[in-house]
Design a protein around this motif. Structure first.
Motif, PDB file in Angstrom:
ATOM      1  N   HIS A 171     -77.356 -62.582  88.585  1.00 16.52           N
ATOM      2  CA  HIS A 171     -77.054 -63.998  88.335  1.00 16.52           C
ATOM      3  C   HIS A 171     -76.058 -64.523  89.372  1.00 16.52           C
ATOM      4  O   HIS A 171     -74.917 -64.862  89.026  1.00 16.52           O
ATOM      5  CB  HIS A 171     -76.478 -64.184  86.931  1.00 16.52           C
ATOM      6  CG  HIS A 171     -77.291 -63.589  85.840  1.00 16.52           C
ATOM      7  ND1 HIS A 171     -78.451 -64.159  85.377  1.00 16.52           N
ATOM      8  CD2 HIS A 171     -77.124 -62.455  85.108  1.00 16.52           C
ATOM      9  CE1 HIS A 171     -78.957 -63.417  84.420  1.00 16.52           C
ATOM     10  NE2 HIS A 171     -78.181 -62.376  84.240  1.00 16.52           N
ATOM     11  N   PRO A 172     -76.461 -64.618  90.637  1.00 17.38           N
ATOM     12  CA  PRO A 172     -75.499 -65.025  91.681  1.00 17.38           C
ATOM     13  C   PRO A 172     -74.945 -66.438  91.496  1.00 17.38           C
ATOM     14  O   PRO A 172     -73.886 -66.754  92.024  1.00 17.38           O
ATOM     15  CB  PRO A 172     -76.322 -64.916  92.971  1.00 17.38           C
ATOM     16  CG  PRO A 172     -77.738 -64.976  92.539  1.00 17.38           C
ATOM     17  CD  PRO A 172     -77.792 -64.389  91.161  1.00 17.38           C
ATOM     18  N   GLU A 173     -75.622 -67.270  90.726  1.00 18.55           N
ATOM     19  CA  GLU A 173     -75.179 -68.653  90.523  1.00 18.55           C
ATOM     20  C   GLU A 173     -74.108 -68.782  89.430  1.00 18.55           C
ATOM     21  O   GLU A 173     -73.501 -69.844  89.278  1.00 18.55           O
ATOM     22  CB  GLU A 173     -76.391 -69.540  90.195  1.00 18.55           C
ATOM     23  CG  GLU A 173     -76.965 -69.353  88.798  1.00 18.55           C
ATOM     24  CD  GLU A 173     -77.762 -68.071  88.547  1.00 18.55           C
ATOM     25  OE1 GLU A 173     -78.222 -67.894  87.406  1.00 18.55           O
ATOM     26  OE2 GLU A 173     -77.926 -67.237  89.452  1.00 18.55           O
ATOM     27  N   ILE A 174     -73.888 -67.713  88.690  1.00 18.73           N
ATOM     28  CA  ILE A 174     -72.928 -67.764  87.579  1.00 18.73           C
ATOM     29  C   ILE A 174     -71.654 -67.025  87.975  1.00 18.73           C
ATOM     30  O   ILE A 174     -71.671 -65.813  88.204  1.00 18.73           O
ATOM     31  CB  ILE A 174     -73.529 -67.158  86.301  1.00 18.73           C
ATOM     32  CG1 ILE A 174     -74.780 -67.943  85.902  1.00 18.73           C
ATOM     33  CG2 ILE A 174     -72.500 -67.144  85.173  1.00 18.73           C
ATOM     34  CD1 ILE A 174     -75.585 -67.319  84.800  1.00 18.73           C
ATOM     35  N   PRO A 175     -70.524 -67.747  88.069  1.00 18.01           N
ATOM     36  CA  PRO A 175     -69.263 -67.097  88.445  1.00 18.01           C
ATOM     37  C   PRO A 175     -68.856 -66.042  87.416  1.00 18.01           C
ATOM     38  O   PRO A 175     -69.129 -66.184  86.223  1.00 18.01           O
ATOM     39  CB  PRO A 175     -68.251 -68.234  88.465  1.00 18.01           C
ATOM     40  CG  PRO A 175     -68.981 -69.480  88.217  1.00 18.01           C
ATOM     41  CD  PRO A 175     -70.368 -69.152  87.797  1.00 18.01           C
ATOM     42  N   VAL A 176     -68.191 -65.028  87.912  1.00 22.51           N
ATOM     43  CA  VAL A 176     -67.750 -63.933  87.050  1.00 22.51           C
ATOM     44  C   VAL A 176     -66.257 -63.716  87.250  1.00 22.51           C
ATOM     45  O   VAL A 176     -65.741 -63.853  88.358  1.00 22.51           O
ATOM     46  CB  VAL A 176     -68.558 -62.641  87.332  1.00 22.51           C
ATOM     47  CG1 VAL A 176     -68.375 -62.171  88.756  1.00 22.51           C
ATOM     48  CG2 VAL A 176     -68.216 -61.535  86.361  1.00 22.51           C
ATOM     49  N   ILE A 177     -65.575 -63.403  86.156  1.00 19.50           N
ATOM     50  CA  ILE A 177     -64.156 -63.058  86.221  1.00 19.50           C
ATOM     51  C   ILE A 177     -64.004 -61.644  85.667  1.00 19.50           C
ATOM     52  O   ILE A 177     -64.547 -61.317  84.615  1.00 19.50           O
ATOM     53  CB  ILE A 177     -63.275 -64.076  85.457  1.00 19.50           C
ATOM     54  CG1 ILE A 177     -61.793 -63.726  85.602  1.00 19.50           C
ATOM     55  CG2 ILE A 177     -63.672 -64.200  84.001  1.00 19.50           C
ATOM     56  CD1 ILE A 177     -60.851 -64.834  85.163  1.00 19.50           C
ATOM     57  N   VAL A 178     -63.306 -60.804  86.430  1.00 16.82           N
ATOM     58  CA  VAL A 178     -63.053 -59.426  86.014  1.00 16.82           C
ATOM     59  C   VAL A 178     -61.689 -59.397  85.332  1.00 16.82           C
ATOM     60  O   VAL A 178     -60.689 -59.817  85.908  1.00 16.82           O
ATOM     61  CB  VAL A 178     -63.075 -58.454  87.210  1.00 16.82           C
ATOM     62  CG1 VAL A 178     -62.756 -57.031  86.755  1.00 16.82           C
ATOM     63  CG2 VAL A 178     -64.434 -58.508  87.905  1.00 16.82           C
ATOM     64  N   VAL A 179     -61.677 -58.904  84.098  1.00 18.71           N
ATOM     65  CA  VAL A 179     -60.442 -58.872  83.312  1.00 18.71           C
ATOM     66  C   VAL A 179     -59.959 -57.430  83.210  1.00 18.71           C
ATOM     67  O   VAL A 179     -60.523 -56.624  82.489  1.00 18.71           O
ATOM     68  CB  VAL A 179     -60.666 -59.463  81.898  1.00 18.71           C
ATOM     69  CG1 VAL A 179     -59.363 -59.455  81.111  1.00 18.71           C
ATOM     70  CG2 VAL A 179     -61.242 -60.860  81.988  1.00 18.71           C
ATOM     71  N   LYS A 180     -58.932 -57.143  83.968  1.00 19.33           N
ATOM     72  CA  LYS A 180     -58.294 -55.822  83.922  1.00 19.33           C
ATOM     73  C   LYS A 180     -57.076 -55.921  82.999  1.00 19.33           C
ATOM     74  O   LYS A 180     -56.427 -56.965  82.941  1.00 19.33           O
ATOM     75  CB  LYS A 180     -57.827 -55.407  85.319  1.00 19.33           C
ATOM     76  CG  LYS A 180     -58.935 -55.262  86.330  1.00 19.33           C
ATOM     77  CD  LYS A 180     -59.463 -53.882  86.274  1.00 19.33           C
ATOM     78  CE  LYS A 180     -60.427 -53.646  87.422  1.00 19.33           C
ATOM     79  NZ  LYS A 180     -61.181 -52.454  87.224  1.00 19.33           N
ATOM     80  N   PRO A 181     -56.738 -54.839  82.298  1.00 18.36           N
ATOM     81  CA  PRO A 181     -55.555 -54.870  81.425  1.00 18.36           C
ATOM     82  C   PRO A 181     -54.275 -55.249  82.174  1.00 18.36           C
ATOM     83  O   PRO A 181     -53.375 -55.855  81.610  1.00 18.36           O
ATOM     84  CB  PRO A 181     -55.458 -53.445  80.879  1.00 18.36           C
ATOM     85  CG  PRO A 181     -56.830 -52.894  81.008  1.00 18.36           C
ATOM     86  CD  PRO A 181     -57.444 -53.560  82.209  1.00 18.36           C
ATOM     87  N   SER A 182     -54.223 -54.930  83.467  1.00 18.81           N
ATOM     88  CA  SER A 182     -53.015 -55.202  84.253  1.00 18.81           C
ATOM     89  C   SER A 182     -52.873 -56.674  84.652  1.00 18.81           C
ATOM     90  O   SER A 182     -51.798 -57.095  85.083  1.00 18.81           O
ATOM     91  CB  SER A 182     -53.015 -54.339  85.517  1.00 18.81           C
ATOM     92  OG  SER A 182     -54.167 -54.632  86.303  1.00 18.81           O
ATOM     93  N   LYS A 183     -53.942 -57.465  84.522  1.00 21.86           N
ATOM     94  CA  LYS A 183     -53.852 -58.888  84.895  1.00 21.86           C
ATOM     95  C   LYS A 183     -53.024 -59.643  83.873  1.00 21.86           C
ATOM     96  O   LYS A 183     -53.219 -59.513  82.676  1.00 21.86           O
ATOM     97  CB  LYS A 183     -55.246 -59.518  84.983  1.00 21.86           C
ATOM     98  CG  LYS A 183     -55.941 -59.252  86.283  1.00 21.86           C
ATOM     99  CD  LYS A 183     -57.184 -60.116  86.429  1.00 21.86           C
ATOM    100  CE  LYS A 183     -57.929 -59.772  87.695  1.00 21.86           C
ATOM    101  NZ  LYS A 183     -59.213 -60.469  87.779  1.00 21.86           N
ATOM    102  N   THR A 184     -52.127 -60.482  84.385  1.00 17.17           N
ATOM    103  CA  THR A 184     -51.301 -61.305  83.493  1.00 17.17           C
ATOM    104  C   THR A 184     -52.109 -62.519  83.036  1.00 17.17           C
ATOM    105  O   THR A 184     -53.132 -62.857  83.643  1.00 17.17           O
ATOM    106  CB  THR A 184     -50.030 -61.800  84.218  1.00 17.17           C
ATOM    107  OG1 THR A 184     -50.426 -62.702  85.269  1.00 17.17           O
ATOM    108  CG2 THR A 184     -49.211 -60.646  84.775  1.00 17.17           C
ATOM    109  N   GLU A 185     -51.625 -63.173  82.016  1.00 19.08           N
ATOM    110  CA  GLU A 185     -52.291 -64.377  81.515  1.00 19.08           C
ATOM    111  C   GLU A 185     -52.280 -65.466  82.594  1.00 19.08           C
ATOM    112  O   GLU A 185     -53.250 -66.194  82.754  1.00 19.08           O
ATOM    113  CB  GLU A 185     -51.612 -64.871  80.233  1.00 19.08           C
ATOM    114  CG  GLU A 185     -51.582 -63.831  79.115  1.00 19.08           C
ATOM    115  CD  GLU A 185     -52.897 -63.123  78.857  1.00 19.08           C
ATOM    116  OE1 GLU A 185     -53.930 -63.806  78.664  1.00 19.08           O
ATOM    117  OE2 GLU A 185     -52.918 -61.886  78.871  1.00 19.08           O
TER     118      GLU A 185
END
Length: 129
Positions: A94-108
């Protein structure tokens, strides 16, 4: 499937649900923000196993440019992933749909900034980075 495979699958689903909750919270804070370069109208989380979900969409954001000549509300799909590897698979399908990777280390704050960047990009606005 073996008990181990079922347990691993369940752990993955739990991690996915936790990450989607973090994105839900980040989108809520972003929507409530007063200093965005666009109008963040609303968003919703797709239903599990819905057509949207099967198409690789976890959230849909409704937003529009502040200085647009026409009142045109954009629908911005977003997919949430727990790893870079699963994000790459998503991008292949799905190249047209943006994706966000959520790692436990990422802050809000990092999640909000990333989401803001996705929304700006889809609206054709320049990101500050």
């Amino acid at each position: 499937r073996s008990r181990i495979e079922k347990k691993i699958s369940l752990m993955g689903k739990e991690r996915g649900s936790k990450n989607e909750k973090r994105i839900y919270n980040a989108l809520t804070r972003l929507m409530d923000s007063d200093d965005l370069e666009y109008f963040f109208i609303d968003f919703y989380e797709t239903q599990r196993l819905s057509l949207e979900d099967k198409a690789g969409i976890d959230f849909v954001v409704h937003a529009m440019e502040r200085n647009a000549d026409l009142v045109e509300i954009d629908e911005i799909p977003i997919q949430v992933k727990s790893s870079a590897q699963s994000a790459l698979k998503h991008i292949e399908c799905h190249p047209e749909i943006p994706v966000i990777v959520v790692k436990p280390s990422k802050t809000e704050e990092e999640l909000e900034k990333e989401l803001d960047g996705i929304i700006k990009s889809k609206l054709g606005l320049k990101s500050e980075d």
